[in-house]
Design a protein around this motif. Structure first.
Motif, short mmCIF file in Angstrom:
data_model
loop_
_atom_site.label_atom_id
_atom_site.label_comp_id
_atom_site.label_asym_id
_atom_site.label_seq_id
_atom_site.Cartn_x
_atom_site.Cartn_y
_atom_site.Cartn_z
N SER A 8 0.53 0.72 67.15
CA SER A 8 0.63 1.44 65.88
C SER A 8 1.62 2.60 65.95
O SER A 8 2.04 3.12 64.92
CB SER A 8 -0.74 1.95 65.44
OG SER A 8 -1.24 2.85 66.40
N THR B 276 2.45 -7.20 60.57
CA THR B 276 2.26 -8.50 59.92
C THR B 276 3.56 -9.26 59.71
O THR B 276 3.57 -10.49 59.73
CB THR B 276 1.51 -8.36 58.58
OG1 THR B 276 2.23 -7.45 57.75
CG2 THR B 276 0.09 -7.90 58.79
N ARG C 229 -0.86 -8.65 65.29
CA ARG C 229 -1.04 -9.27 63.98
C ARG C 229 -2.25 -8.71 63.23
O ARG C 229 -2.32 -8.79 62.01
CB ARG C 229 -1.16 -10.79 64.11
CG ARG C 229 0.13 -11.44 64.57
CD ARG C 229 1.27 -11.13 63.64
NE ARG C 229 2.43 -11.95 63.98
CZ ARG C 229 3.68 -11.59 63.79
NH1 ARG C 229 3.95 -10.42 63.23
NH2 ARG C 229 4.67 -12.38 64.11
N GLU C 230 -3.21 -8.12 63.95
CA GLU C 230 -4.34 -7.48 63.30
C GLU C 230 -3.96 -6.16 62.67
O GLU C 230 -4.66 -5.65 61.80
CB GLU C 230 -5.48 -7.28 64.30
CG GLU C 230 -6.17 -8.56 64.70
CD GLU C 230 -7.26 -8.35 65.72
OE1 GLU C 230 -7.57 -7.19 66.06
OE2 GLU C 230 -7.81 -9.36 66.19
N SER C 231 -2.84 -5.59 63.10
CA SER C 231 -2.34 -4.33 62.56
C SER C 231 -1.47 -4.61 61.35
O SER C 231 -0.56 -5.44 61.41
CB SER C 231 -1.52 -3.61 63.63
OG SER C 231 -0.79 -2.55 63.09
N THR C 232 -1.68 -3.93 60.26
CA THR C 232 -0.89 -4.17 59.04
C THR C 232 0.59 -3.88 59.26
O THR C 232 1.43 -4.50 58.62
CB THR C 232 -1.41 -3.32 57.86
OG1 THR C 232 -1.39 -1.94 58.24
CG2 THR C 232 -2.81 -3.73 57.48
N GLU C 233 0.91 -2.99 60.19
CA GLU C 233 2.31 -2.65 60.45
C GLU C 233 3.08 -3.82 61.08
O GLU C 233 4.28 -3.91 60.96
CB GLU C 233 2.42 -1.43 61.37
CG GLU C 233 1.94 -0.14 60.75
CD GLU C 233 0.46 0.12 61.01
OE1 GLU C 233 -0.23 -0.77 61.58
OE2 GLU C 233 -0.01 1.20 60.65
#
Length: 123
Positions: A39, A71, A65-69
């Protein structure tokens, strides 16, 4: 550009070559540190080793991929493993492309160029 590899010397050498091509790179030493720093650094592309102790490249990709940044950040698996195995498991982890270590770097350069149409500036 983020390079994640437990082989620090190899990752630094790759970073040096990419710098000569105009890319800005950041090297993260292994999978566990990459999972902890995702992040904090959002690159234009990730070059990800697969065979790393404690936290392999598939786990790193899945965490990213779990982090919105992350995707939409392209992830290239850069590994000496068999292509079929990496592609099969990589799909589940949402890895976008594969390049085999040990081949010439042209394959990797072509993938980077294809996946980052903006080119070297700000990568």
């Amino acid at each position: 550009m983020l390079i994640v590899d437990d082989d620090r010397a190899g990752a630094e050498a790759l970073a040096a070559v990419l710098a000569l091509k105009g890319f800005r790179t950041e090297v993260v030493d292994g999978g566990s540190p990459a999972c902890r720093t995702t992040s904090a650094l959002i690159p234009h592309i990730v070059i990800l080793d697969i065979e790393m102790p404690l936290c392999d490249g598939f786990a790193v990709a899945a965490a990213m991929r779990e982090s919105t940044e992350f995707t939409v950040v392209p992830i290239i698996a850069y590994s000496s493993l068999d292509e079929a195995e990496v592609i099969e498991r990589g799909k589940k982890a949402q890895i976008d492309a594969f390049c085999r270590k040990g081949n010439t770097l042209n394959c990797l350069f072509e993938l980077i160029e294809y996946m980052t149409p903006l080119g070297p500036v700000g990568s």
